[in-house]
Design an enzyme around this catalytic site. Structure first.
Site, PDB file in Angstrom:
ATOM      1  N   ARG A 153      25.711 -33.107  41.883  1.00 45.41           N
ATOM      2  CA  ARG A 153      24.792 -32.043  41.810  1.00 45.41           C
ATOM      3  C   ARG A 153      25.430 -31.014  42.643  1.00 45.41           C
ATOM      4  O   ARG A 153      25.657 -29.831  42.281  1.00 45.41           O
ATOM      5  CB  ARG A 153      23.371 -32.057  42.435  1.00 45.41           C
ATOM      6  CG  ARG A 153      22.432 -31.323  42.300  1.00 45.41           C
ATOM      7  CD  ARG A 153      20.657 -31.507  42.274  1.00 45.41           C
ATOM      8  NE  ARG A 153      20.325 -32.494  41.385  1.00 45.41           N
ATOM      9  CZ  ARG A 153      20.203 -33.740  41.643  1.00 45.41           C
ATOM     10  NH1 ARG A 153      20.240 -34.318  42.823  1.00 45.41           N
ATOM     11  NH2 ARG A 153      19.655 -34.522  40.713  1.00 45.41           N
ATOM     12  N   LYS A 157      25.858 -36.753  51.836  1.00 45.37           N
ATOM     13  CA  LYS A 157      25.731 -36.586  50.129  1.00 45.37           C
ATOM     14  C   LYS A 157      25.999 -35.304  49.704  1.00 45.37           C
ATOM     15  O   LYS A 157      26.459 -34.982  48.423  1.00 45.37           O
ATOM     16  CB  LYS A 157      24.173 -37.436  49.922  1.00 45.37           C
ATOM     17  CG  LYS A 157      24.064 -37.485  48.461  1.00 45.37           C
ATOM     18  CD  LYS A 157      22.464 -37.987  48.224  1.00 45.37           C
ATOM     19  CE  LYS A 157      22.207 -37.702  46.891  1.00 45.37           C
ATOM     20  NZ  LYS A 157      20.910 -37.686  46.489  1.00 45.37           N
ATOM     21  N   GLY A 207      15.933 -41.941  43.309  1.00 49.51           N
ATOM     22  CA  GLY A 207      16.606 -42.448  42.006  1.00 49.51           C
ATOM     23  C   GLY A 207      17.489 -43.536  42.129  1.00 49.51           C
ATOM     24  O   GLY A 207      17.022 -44.683  42.922  1.00 49.51           O
ATOM     25  N   ASP A 261      20.065 -31.098  34.945  1.00 54.23           N
ATOM     26  CA  ASP A 261      19.737 -32.424  34.336  1.00 54.23           C
ATOM     27  C   ASP A 261      20.960 -33.368  34.629  1.00 54.23           C
ATOM     28  O   ASP A 261      22.054 -32.936  34.831  1.00 54.23           O
ATOM     29  CB  ASP A 261      19.655 -32.255  32.781  1.00 54.23           C
ATOM     30  CG  ASP A 261      19.050 -33.550  32.092  1.00 54.23           C
ATOM     31  OD1 ASP A 261      17.974 -33.592  32.604  1.00 54.23           O
ATOM     32  OD2 ASP A 261      19.418 -33.914  31.105  1.00 54.23           O
ATOM     33  N   HIS A 302      12.364 -33.019  46.625  1.00 53.98           N
ATOM     34  CA  HIS A 302      13.805 -33.486  47.112  1.00 53.98           C
ATOM     35  C   HIS A 302      14.718 -32.675  46.695  1.00 53.98           C
ATOM     36  O   HIS A 302      15.735 -32.016  47.108  1.00 53.98           O
ATOM     37  CB  HIS A 302      13.979 -34.738  46.702  1.00 53.98           C
ATOM     38  CG  HIS A 302      13.079 -35.988  47.288  1.00 53.98           C
ATOM     39  ND1 HIS A 302      13.068 -36.229  48.819  1.00 53.98           N
ATOM     40  CD2 HIS A 302      11.991 -36.661  46.661  1.00 53.98           C
ATOM     41  CE1 HIS A 302      12.277 -37.102  48.954  1.00 53.98           C
ATOM     42  NE2 HIS A 302      11.505 -37.362  47.757  1.00 53.98           N
ATOM     43  N   LYS A 303      14.700 -32.197  45.314  1.00 56.83           N
ATOM     44  CA  LYS A 303      15.742 -31.322  44.510  1.00 56.83           C
ATOM     45  C   LYS A 303      15.659 -30.155  45.028  1.00 56.83           C
ATOM     46  O   LYS A 303      16.802 -29.491  45.458  1.00 56.83           O
ATOM     47  CB  LYS A 303      15.445 -31.450  43.020  1.00 56.83           C
ATOM     48  CG  LYS A 303      16.608 -30.985  42.038  1.00 56.83           C
ATOM     49  CD  LYS A 303      16.336 -31.082  40.597  1.00 56.83           C
ATOM     50  CE  LYS A 303      16.029 -32.599  40.427  1.00 56.83           C
ATOM     51  NZ  LYS A 303      16.355 -32.665  38.840  1.00 56.83           N
ATOM     52  N   LYS A 340       9.757 -29.565  39.724  1.00 59.30           N
ATOM     53  CA  LYS A 340       8.919 -29.676  40.693  1.00 59.30           C
ATOM     54  C   LYS A 340       9.190 -30.753  41.804  1.00 59.30           C
ATOM     55  O   LYS A 340       8.405 -31.332  42.408  1.00 59.30           O
ATOM     56  CB  LYS A 340       7.540 -30.121  40.051  1.00 59.30           C
ATOM     57  CG  LYS A 340       6.832 -29.023  38.899  1.00 59.30           C
ATOM     58  CD  LYS A 340       5.392 -29.298  38.456  1.00 59.30           C
ATOM     59  CE  LYS A 340       5.147 -28.146  37.478  1.00 59.30           C
ATOM     60  NZ  LYS A 340       3.849 -28.520  36.745  1.00 59.30           N
ATOM     61  N   ASN A 341      10.405 -31.085  41.699  1.00 61.31           N
ATOM     62  CA  ASN A 341      10.718 -32.229  42.614  1.00 61.31           C
ATOM     63  C   ASN A 341      11.105 -31.599  43.931  1.00 61.31           C
ATOM     64  O   ASN A 341      12.059 -30.953  44.232  1.00 61.31           O
ATOM     65  CB  ASN A 341      12.010 -32.839  41.907  1.00 61.31           C
ATOM     66  CG  ASN A 341      12.454 -34.077  42.853  1.00 61.31           C
ATOM     67  OD1 ASN A 341      12.718 -33.988  43.831  1.00 61.31           O
ATOM     68  ND2 ASN A 341      13.042 -34.999  42.081  1.00 61.31           N
TER      69      ASN A 341
END
Length: 197
Positions: free
Chosen positions: A180, A174, A152, A68, A12-13, A9-10
């Site tokens: 990621r 990034k 984070g 994760d 940003h991700k 539910k992030n």
């Protein structure tokens, strides 16, 4: 378009992964997940990514992607690791986690502040087929917060070979280097193979 749910539910991700995956998988439509989050009781990043992907695939009937991730600090034996998001306790937030880690490393010499962001990326299909892979972004922990971007631990992570923190990098910069990105780049061939069937 192939709809795939991101088991997070992030926001940003979701945006980050859309930027990472779109060039290689232009026909993949990544959608957000509104279901209940499963208990992440795996013993590795890969296990937790698969737990999330399986749950999202089961609840939506769609192929599901999950990750994760955490920061692993050498002098702390790889911690916070899988506990990165809740490092400062039950009422944690990003700033509390960062402040606690800085405090814990306060007396550690610069040459001993090695760390790495680690991410496991997973895909799970409703029929039970699944794959998980890992990506690592080496660097070190800064002595103070630098930068407004990212989230984070980004403001205290200095990537190897960089003069700026990951929070000082432009999103595209990034995205090109991150743990990621490395994990999902390794997952792309598996996504193609599983979604082709």
């Amino acid at each position: 378009m192939q709809r795939v749910v991101l088991a997070s539910k992030n926001a940003h991700k979701l945006q980050e992964l859309q930027r990472i995956l779109q060039p290689d998988l232009p026909k993949l439509e990544l959608v957000s997940y509104e279901g209940e989050a499963p208990v992440e009781n795996g013993l590795t990043f890969e296990a937790n990514a698969l737990i999330k992907a399986r749950a999202a695939a089961a609840q939506t009937g769609l192929p599901a992607l999950a990750d994760d991730s955490g920061i692993c600090v050498d002098v702390l034996g790889g911690m916070p690791g899988m506990f990165s998001a809740r490092w400062s306790g039950p009422n944690r937030n990003d700033r509390d986690n960062v402040d606690l880690l800085l405090w814990q490393l306060n007396d550690v010499a610069d040459e001993s502040r090695g760390a790495a962001f680690v991410a496991a990326a997973a895909i799970a299909l409703p029929d039970g087929r699944e794959v998980a892979v890992r990506g690592t972004w080496p660097g070190s922990i800064l002595r103070e917060i630098r930068g407004e971007g990212g989230f984070g631990y980004d403001p205290i992570f200095l990537p190897e070979g960089s003069a700026v923190s990951s929070a000082e990098m432009a999103p595209e910069e990034k995205d090109a280097l991150s743990h990621r990105r490395r994990a999902f780049t390794a997952l792309i061939p598996h996504i193609r193979e599983l979604l082709a069937d």
